[in-house]
Design an enzyme around this catalytic site. Structure first.
Site, PDB file in Angstrom:
ATOM      1  N   CYS A  68       0.851  -1.190   0.000  1.00 48.14           N
ATOM      2  CA  CYS A  68       0.000   0.000   0.000  1.00 48.14           C
ATOM      3  C   CYS A  68       0.883   1.235   0.000  1.00 48.14           C
ATOM      4  O   CYS A  68       2.087   1.158   0.223  1.00 48.14           O
ATOM      5  CB  CYS A  68      -0.913   0.034   1.226  1.00 48.14           C
ATOM      6  SG  CYS A  68      -2.065  -1.344   1.332  1.00 48.14           S
TER       7      CYS A  68
ATOM      8  N   GLY B 151      -0.482   0.298  -4.996  1.00 40.74           N
ATOM      9  CA  GLY B 151      -1.786  -0.317  -4.782  1.00 40.74           C
ATOM     10  C   GLY B 151      -2.801   0.229  -5.753  1.00 40.74           C
ATOM     11  O   GLY B 151      -3.076   1.427  -5.747  1.00 40.74           O
TER      12      GLY B 151
ATOM     13  N   ASN C 197       0.368   1.306   5.987  1.00 39.15           N
ATOM     14  CA  ASN C 197       1.108   0.458   5.057  1.00 39.15           C
ATOM     15  C   ASN C 197       1.840  -0.585   5.877  1.00 39.15           C
ATOM     16  O   ASN C 197       2.663  -0.239   6.722  1.00 39.15           O
ATOM     17  CB  ASN C 197       2.094   1.296   4.235  1.00 39.15           C
ATOM     18  CG  ASN C 197       3.035   0.456   3.383  1.00 39.15           C
ATOM     19  OD1 ASN C 197       4.156   0.864   3.122  1.00 39.15           O
ATOM     20  ND2 ASN C 197       2.601  -0.715   2.948  1.00 39.15           N
ATOM     21  N   GLY C 198       1.535  -1.848   5.633  1.00 40.04           N
ATOM     22  CA  GLY C 198       2.186  -2.917   6.376  1.00 40.04           C
ATOM     23  C   GLY C 198       1.210  -4.010   6.721  1.00 40.04           C
ATOM     24  O   GLY C 198       0.153  -4.157   6.099  1.00 40.04           O
TER      25      GLY C 198
ATOM     26  N   CYS D 297      12.546  -3.565   4.535  1.00 41.35           N
ATOM     27  CA  CYS D 297      12.254  -4.564   3.506  1.00 41.35           C
ATOM     28  C   CYS D 297      13.176  -4.385   2.303  1.00 41.35           C
ATOM     29  O   CYS D 297      13.175  -3.333   1.648  1.00 41.35           O
ATOM     30  CB  CYS D 297      10.798  -4.437   3.071  1.00 41.35           C
ATOM     31  SG  CYS D 297      10.356  -5.479   1.658  1.00 41.35           S
TER      32      CYS D 297
ATOM     33  N   TYR E 260      11.792  -4.232  -6.266  1.00 39.05           N
ATOM     34  CA  TYR E 260      10.597  -4.134  -7.095  1.00 39.05           C
ATOM     35  C   TYR E 260       9.592  -3.090  -6.645  1.00 39.05           C
ATOM     36  O   TYR E 260       9.031  -2.365  -7.459  1.00 39.05           O
ATOM     37  CB  TYR E 260       9.907  -5.512  -7.149  1.00 39.05           C
ATOM     38  CG  TYR E 260       8.588  -5.531  -7.878  1.00 39.05           C
ATOM     39  CD1 TYR E 260       8.517  -5.259  -9.253  1.00 39.05           C
ATOM     40  CD2 TYR E 260       7.405  -5.817  -7.213  1.00 39.05           C
ATOM     41  CE1 TYR E 260       7.293  -5.282  -9.922  1.00 39.05           C
ATOM     42  CE2 TYR E 260       6.183  -5.846  -7.883  1.00 39.05           C
ATOM     43  CZ  TYR E 260       6.134  -5.570  -9.233  1.00 39.05           C
ATOM     44  OH  TYR E 260       4.945  -5.581  -9.896  1.00 39.05           O
TER      45      TYR E 260
ATOM     46  N   SER F  86       9.556  -3.377 -14.785  1.00 42.90           N
ATOM     47  CA  SER F  86      10.393  -3.463 -13.591  1.00 42.90           C
ATOM     48  C   SER F  86      11.769  -4.053 -13.857  1.00 42.90           C
ATOM     49  O   SER F  86      12.695  -3.852 -13.071  1.00 42.90           O
ATOM     50  CB  SER F  86       9.685  -4.276 -12.515  1.00 42.90           C
ATOM     51  OG  SER F  86       9.341  -5.559 -12.995  1.00 42.90           O
TER      52      SER F  86
ATOM     53  N   ASP G 275      14.301 -10.251 -15.382  1.00 40.91           N
ATOM     54  CA  ASP G 275      13.098  -9.914 -14.627  1.00 40.91           C
ATOM     55  C   ASP G 275      13.482  -9.740 -13.165  1.00 40.91           C
ATOM     56  O   ASP G 275      14.567 -10.143 -12.733  1.00 40.91           O
ATOM     57  CB  ASP G 275      12.046 -11.015 -14.779  1.00 40.91           C
ATOM     58  CG  ASP G 275      10.628 -10.502 -14.531  1.00 40.91           C
ATOM     59  OD1 ASP G 275      10.477  -9.317 -14.180  1.00 40.91           O
ATOM     60  OD2 ASP G 275       9.675 -11.287 -14.687  1.00 40.91           O
ATOM     61  N   ASP G 276      12.558  -9.126 -12.387  1.00 44.46           N
ATOM     62  CA  ASP G 276      12.878  -8.822 -10.995  1.00 44.46           C
ATOM     63  C   ASP G 276      12.703 -10.024 -10.080  1.00 44.46           C
ATOM     64  O   ASP G 276      13.375 -10.135  -9.053  1.00 44.46           O
ATOM     65  CB  ASP G 276      12.019  -7.656 -10.488  1.00 44.46           C
ATOM     66  CG  ASP G 276      10.538  -7.933 -10.640  1.00 44.46           C
ATOM     67  OD1 ASP G 276       9.969  -8.589  -9.755  1.00 44.46           O
ATOM     68  OD2 ASP G 276       9.949  -7.506 -11.648  1.00 44.46           O
TER      69      ASP G 276
ATOM     70  N   CYS H 109       5.610 -13.682   2.686  1.00 42.25           N
ATOM     71  CA  CYS H 109       5.798 -12.457   3.469  1.00 42.25           C
ATOM     72  C   CYS H 109       4.568 -12.254   4.350  1.00 42.25           C
ATOM     73  O   CYS H 109       3.440 -12.439   3.903  1.00 42.25           O
ATOM     74  CB  CYS H 109       5.978 -11.251   2.548  1.00 42.25           C
ATOM     75  SG  CYS H 109       6.085  -9.676   3.448  1.00 42.25           S
TER      76      CYS H 109
ATOM     77  N   CYS I 117      15.153  -6.823   5.996  1.00 38.76           N
ATOM     78  CA  CYS I 117      14.221  -7.947   6.059  1.00 38.76           C
ATOM     79  C   CYS I 117      14.274  -8.641   4.704  1.00 38.76           C
ATOM     80  O   CYS I 117      13.840  -8.074   3.697  1.00 38.76           O
ATOM     81  CB  CYS I 117      12.796  -7.484   6.372  1.00 38.76           C
ATOM     82  SG  CYS I 117      11.620  -8.874   6.406  1.00 38.76           S
TER      83      CYS I 117
ATOM     84  N   CYS J  38      11.565 -13.312   2.664  1.00 39.68           N
ATOM     85  CA  CYS J  38      10.996 -14.006   1.511  1.00 39.68           C
ATOM     86  C   CYS J  38      12.043 -14.835   0.778  1.00 39.68           C
ATOM     87  O   CYS J  38      11.709 -15.790   0.071  1.00 39.68           O
ATOM     88  CB  CYS J  38      10.326 -13.015   0.563  1.00 39.68           C
ATOM     89  SG  CYS J  38      11.379 -11.660   0.019  1.00 39.68           S
TER      90      CYS J  38
END
Length: 487
Positions: A16, A43, A118-119, A252, A258, A299, A361-362, A398, A454, A457
């Site tokens: 977000c 978002g 956001n989170g 993060c 990305y 991206s 790609d990302d 995540c 962080c 992932c």
């Protein structure tokens, strides 16, 4: 409806975006709408703005993009006041419904209270059950509403103390903008997992998820809101408090891979420059003999430039994107459905035919996107198709505000490198290593330092407890279950 973008249906969704302004010289809502336009990539599901005119709060929330909902004079005029905050949403908890669109607003004993988040709160379900038992009545299935009820039921006297009391009970990741009759509060969780910056425009104080939103508004970047910091704006006074104990930050790392726009600065690092550096690391770690380096738009472009420059292989736009097609298209049959993919992206056939290509790609999530892209290159006559990914394999879900599939649906969890290569039908496949990713951010090998980001992932090293996940098991989305019950 079906997405026409074959590269959008297999991405980690952009969480977000939040934006707030205090003491704008004109309409606060108009400035927020402008900022939200710049954060639309974070978002695209819904957007909302709440304003305060000194006496009353005003809110407009809508499904869809900022454009079309907040570019109308009548909507902005209905949001008077020099103080306002806004939110663009991609849901990670709670169903897609207007009642979950933020900012969320409630009337407390202290007055109006609006919050944009956001989170993701990783113990929200446990807190919610306790609050319901104590008599709280929830109006949404969003984890953000938990914060409102914690503030409302706190035994502390002042609103600020109640808010701090609420934050000390939540786990996970949050960047928040809160509006009250007393002023605006912006804060980040103690680990700083989600980003938040502060800017200034004349006498107005601005908060935003990314610096690009400040640029679009003509505001000056002041600084990052620090992990664990609360910035309080009351009239012309700005003060800062840090009510939490010191912790080593873990922002993060996927913001640079990305999520953030390339023209943003995140944590003193240019996102564009980091992505180029990731591509260069990837070229050094996974070289291949080829004729062309081709980005997967959009991206993959900076990393592809970095790969091309480091490898000496020419960079070319081998996939052409149309910017005049919407995200969805009514597709009445299988044949049209198949052809609809090419409305937005199409192979540059004359360039690709007979060439050995390196696709950049990302990330790879489920692998369905990579399979489509490789096939697109084959259909265009590529002699060889090599895939290079500007992040390590995504093996873990995540729980900090990013919509990730269950771990069992992640391609890198199910298959080893050879299996993934076969699945996407590529001639070769390589990912940048976790050490290469850290090097692109100017750090030493991850194994040689305490992790500064962080990166759960990729590594499974979650920096916080995951109460709801531990209680429910690895494959249960309790908010999704709740949404099914209450729809």
């Amino acid at each position: 409806m079906l997405t026409t973008n074959p590269f959008d249906d297999d991405k980690l969704r952009e969480e977000c975006g939040i934006f707030g302004v205090s003491a704008a010289s004109g309409s606060g809502a108009a400035l927020v709408a402008l900022g939200l336009h710049a954060l639309q990539h974070r978002g695209q599901e819904a957007a909302g703005i709440t304003s305060f005119d000194g006496h009353h709060f005003h809110t407009h929330r809508a499904m869809g993009h900022v454009a079309g909902n907040f570019d109308r004079d009548d909507v902005i005029r209905a949001l008077p006041g020099s103080v306002a905050c806004g939110h663009v949403r991609y849901s990670t908890t709670g169903e897609t419904a207007l009642r979950n669109v933020q900012p969320l607003y409630a009337e407390l004993s202290t007055g109006g209270f609006a919050v944009a988040h956001n989170g993701n709160i990783s113990n929200a379900m446990k807190l919610r059950r306790e609050l319901v038992r104590r008599g709280s009545i929830f109006q949404s299935t969003s984890d953000t509403e938990t914060i409102i009820h914690l503030v409302a039921t706190s035994s502390y006297r002042t609103l600020l103390d109640r808010f701090i009391d609420a934050l000390k009970q939540v786990e996970g990741a949050y960047s928040l903008i809160v509006m009250t009759p007393e002023g605006m509060i912006a804060c980040r969780d103690p680990l700083g997992i989600r980003p938040l910056v502060m800017g200034k425009l004349d006498d107005a104080v601005i908060f935003a998820s990314e610096t690009v939103a400040l640029d679009v508004c003509g505001a000056e970047f002041v600084r990052d809101v620090e992990p664990g910091e609360l910035v309080i704006v009351q009239g012309g006074e700005v003060r800062s408090i840090k009510p939490f104990g010191p912790m080593a930050p873990r922002p993060c790392i996927f913001e640079w891979v990305y999520f953030s726009r390339p023209d943003s600065i995140v944590g003193d690092h240019s996102v564009y420059s980091v992505r180029k550096a990731i591509g260069a690391e990837l070229a050094r770690e996974a070289p291949v003999e080829a004729d062309l380096v081709i980005p997967v738009p959009d991206s993959g472009v900076p990393a592809a430039i970095g790969y091309a420059q480091a490898s000496g292989i020419p960079f070319e736009l081998g996939i052409i994107r149309s910017h005049y097609v919407g995200r969805t298209f009514i597709q009445p049959g299988d044949k049209v459905r198949h052809l609809g993919v090419k409305l937005k992206h199409n192979a540059n056939r004359a360039l690709i035919k007979g060439k050995r290509v390196v696709l950049i790609d990302d990330s790879i999530v489920r692998g369905t996107t990579s399979l489509k892209i490789v096939q697109m290159m084959r259909d265009a006559g590529a002699a060889e198709v090599h895939m290079r990914i500007a992040s390590p394999p995504t093996k873990h879900s995540c729980f900090y505000g990013v919509d990730t599939p269950e771990r069992t649906k992640l391609l890198a969890h199910k298959l080893d490198l050879g299996g993934m290569t076969d699945f996407i039908h590529a001639d070769s496949l390589s990912f940048v290593t976790i050490d290469g990713l850290y090097k692109a951010l100017g750090e030493a090998n991850r194994a040689d330092i305490r992790p500064k980001y962080c990166d759960a992932c990729f590594t499974g090293d979650y920096p916080t407890t995951l109460t709801d996940q531990d209680e429910s098991g690895p494959s249960v989305d309790q908010f999704a279950m709740l949404a099914e019950r209450v729809i």
